[in-house]
Design a protein around this motif. Sequence first.
Motif, mmCIF file in Angstrom:
data_model
loop_
_atom_site.group_PDB
_atom_site.id
_atom_site.type_symbol
_atom_site.label_atom_id
_atom_site.label_comp_id
_atom_site.label_asym_id
_atom_site.label_seq_id
_atom_site.Cartn_x
_atom_site.Cartn_y
_atom_site.Cartn_z
ATOM 1 N N ARG A 98 0.860 -1.200 0.000
ATOM 2 C CA ARG A 98 0.000 0.000 0.000
ATOM 3 C C ARG A 98 0.893 1.245 0.000
ATOM 4 N N PHE A 215 12.458 3.448 3.725
ATOM 5 C CA PHE A 215 13.319 3.043 4.839
ATOM 6 C C PHE A 215 12.510 2.762 6.105
ATOM 7 N N PHE A 327 -1.616 -2.529 8.614
ATOM 8 C CA PHE A 327 -0.184 -2.829 8.674
ATOM 9 C C PHE A 327 0.349 -2.381 10.031
HETATM 10 C C1 HEM Z 1 5.927 6.767 17.494
HETATM 11 C C2 HEM Z 1 6.032 6.724 16.163
HETATM 12 C C3 HEM Z 1 4.883 6.359 15.277
HETATM 13 C C4 HEM Z 1 3.553 6.263 15.565
HETATM 14 C C5 HEM Z 1 2.857 6.509 16.893
HETATM 15 C C6 HEM Z 1 2.880 5.856 14.349
HETATM 16 C C7 HEM Z 1 1.531 5.632 14.251
HETATM 17 C C8 HEM Z 1 0.860 5.234 13.126
HETATM 18 C C9 HEM Z 1 -0.541 4.930 13.053
HETATM 19 C C10 HEM Z 1 -1.509 5.030 14.224
HETATM 20 C C11 HEM Z 1 -0.822 4.557 11.789
HETATM 21 C C12 HEM Z 1 -2.191 4.141 11.233
HETATM 22 C C13 HEM Z 1 -2.421 2.671 11.551
HETATM 23 C C14 HEM Z 1 -3.724 2.159 10.993
HETATM 24 O O1 HEM Z 1 -4.811 2.664 11.349
HETATM 25 O O2 HEM Z 1 -3.688 1.181 10.212
HETATM 26 C C15 HEM Z 1 0.407 4.621 11.052
HETATM 27 C C16 HEM Z 1 0.528 4.323 9.721
HETATM 28 C C17 HEM Z 1 1.728 4.325 9.062
HETATM 29 N N1 HEM Z 1 2.970 4.615 9.582
HETATM 30 FE FE1 HEM Z 1 3.395 5.117 11.464
HETATM 31 N N2 HEM Z 1 3.803 5.730 13.354
HETATM 32 C C18 HEM Z 1 5.041 6.017 13.870
HETATM 33 C C19 HEM Z 1 6.239 5.966 13.221
HETATM 34 C C20 HEM Z 1 6.391 5.564 11.935
HETATM 35 C C21 HEM Z 1 7.653 5.323 11.275
HETATM 36 C C22 HEM Z 1 9.026 5.436 11.952
HETATM 37 C C23 HEM Z 1 7.377 4.939 10.004
HETATM 38 C C24 HEM Z 1 8.298 4.520 8.890
HETATM 39 C C25 HEM Z 1 9.598 4.727 8.886
HETATM 40 C C26 HEM Z 1 5.933 4.938 9.850
HETATM 41 C C27 HEM Z 1 5.260 4.653 8.682
HETATM 42 C C28 HEM Z 1 3.894 4.500 8.575
HETATM 43 C C29 HEM Z 1 3.232 4.121 7.352
HETATM 44 C C30 HEM Z 1 3.876 3.876 5.976
HETATM 45 C C31 HEM Z 1 1.866 4.000 7.657
HETATM 46 C C32 HEM Z 1 0.745 3.595 6.713
HETATM 47 C C33 HEM Z 1 0.531 2.097 6.835
HETATM 48 C C34 HEM Z 1 -0.552 1.636 5.869
HETATM 49 O O3 HEM Z 1 -0.311 1.731 4.651
HETATM 50 O O4 HEM Z 1 -1.611 1.212 6.331
HETATM 51 N N3 HEM Z 1 5.368 5.301 11.039
HETATM 52 N N4 HEM Z 1 1.416 5.045 11.878
#
Ligand code: HEM
Length: 385
Positions: A98, A215, A327
């Motif tokens: 995605r 990354f 994811f």
């Molecule tokens: C404390 C740090 C972080 C928090 C609290 C956080 C939280 C979240 C949350 C709540 C979602 C939505 C989940 C869902 O409803 O399916 C999300 C999606 C995402 N996060 Fe994070 N995130 C963090 C750090 C990161 C980092 C370090 C990366 C990548 C290096 C990242 C990449 C992504 C991506 C690509 C998505 C989309 C996933 C999808 O396609 O469904 N996030 N994040």
Amino acid sequence: MSPNHMPPISASAHDILQSYSDELEMIEPDESETAQAIADAMLSISRKTYKHSGHATRSVHAKSHGIVRAEFEVLGDLSPALAQGLFAKAGRYQSIIRFSTIPGDILHDSVSTPRGMAIKVLDVEGERLDNGRPSTSQDFVLVNGKQFSTSNPKAFLRSLKMIALTTDRVEALKIAASKIFRRIETAIEAGGGESGLLKSLGGHPPTHILGESYFSQLPLRYGDYVAKFSVVPASEALTALVGRQVDIDDDYDGLRHAVSDFFAQNDAVWEVRVQLCSDVGEMPIEDATAVWDESISPFVTVARIAAQAQPSWQAPETQALNDSLGFSPWDGLAAHRPLGSIMRMRQLAYQKTQAFRSERNPLPVEEPSIDDAGPADSVVGNAWR
Ligand code: HEM
């Protein structure tokens, strides 16, 4: 001896590698409160957009620009240090990818922000992490930058509260600001620099989302060792998109259309690479802003992802699949446990927002399944049937 200074071990005559141990992580006493506060702040974003739209979306990375099926191939003949966890033996897996951009609201693509690539490798074998719901996949959740924005959870919580305040407000202002931030970012990049803050505020260059390298930014356990992951364009059609700009100013879904146009004509191949940690003194686990020196430990290819030409966005099916997919870096094998304080924060936040989406939308977030014998469109979740 402090756990962070455990002696590195030699994996071969040439590689000195940091061996994995549970003691490598340094857990702060009040971490669970911070994790709860971060999850609450994330949820507040989803609640706000839900109130407005009546549909529960991800609290960040809400807008998807395409979902594709792909084959994830673990390469054979990896050295013993690289043949770990999912990568221990050669194999081929079905996977789902995605593509997204970071805001928690669904915006005009001219608000140009960092890009995300989430990969779900289906039906993997091995001891699993407990992530609170049944799963048999190994997820890799990546963005197109090497460095995370803040070094520790409390600093992240402070910036998240600011982001939560601006979510779901004044899109026209964001579009106008994005144009200005993009011009400033272009000038900074012309001088050889870059600004993560400007990019996240809408100053990201309007690059093709498929020309980007992605990354993990943060480390994961890599079986006996510790590693960061990256996924980079490998096939000619993809590398031709590196640095290519897309017309996003006049097209609300410019990135989605660019991805659809590509996959209407082309197959795609990416390389999956790992950067092994040679010493946590040099390559820290708990400082989320630390970029590990590639001259000490370069990224090395361990797998390939191949996607055939296919429809990457077909409403309403893809929209439904978008809802039912969840994811998380914590959906995976114990051999690839996410490491470090920011990774630890992510577990509860993803669980809570996925539960929120499941409770409110017609389709719950659940593990997709595969009809192995079927054609390419046989990767099914409830939504795909
Ligand atoms: C404390 C740090 C972080 C928090 C609290 C956080 C939280 C979240 C949350 C709540 C979602 C939505 C989940 C869902 O409803 O399916 C999300 C999606 C995402 N996060 Fe994070 N995130 C963090 C750090 C990161 C980092 C370090 C990366 C990548 C290096 C990242 C990449 C992504 C991506 C690509 C998505 C989309 C996933 C999808 O396609 O469904 N996030 N994040």
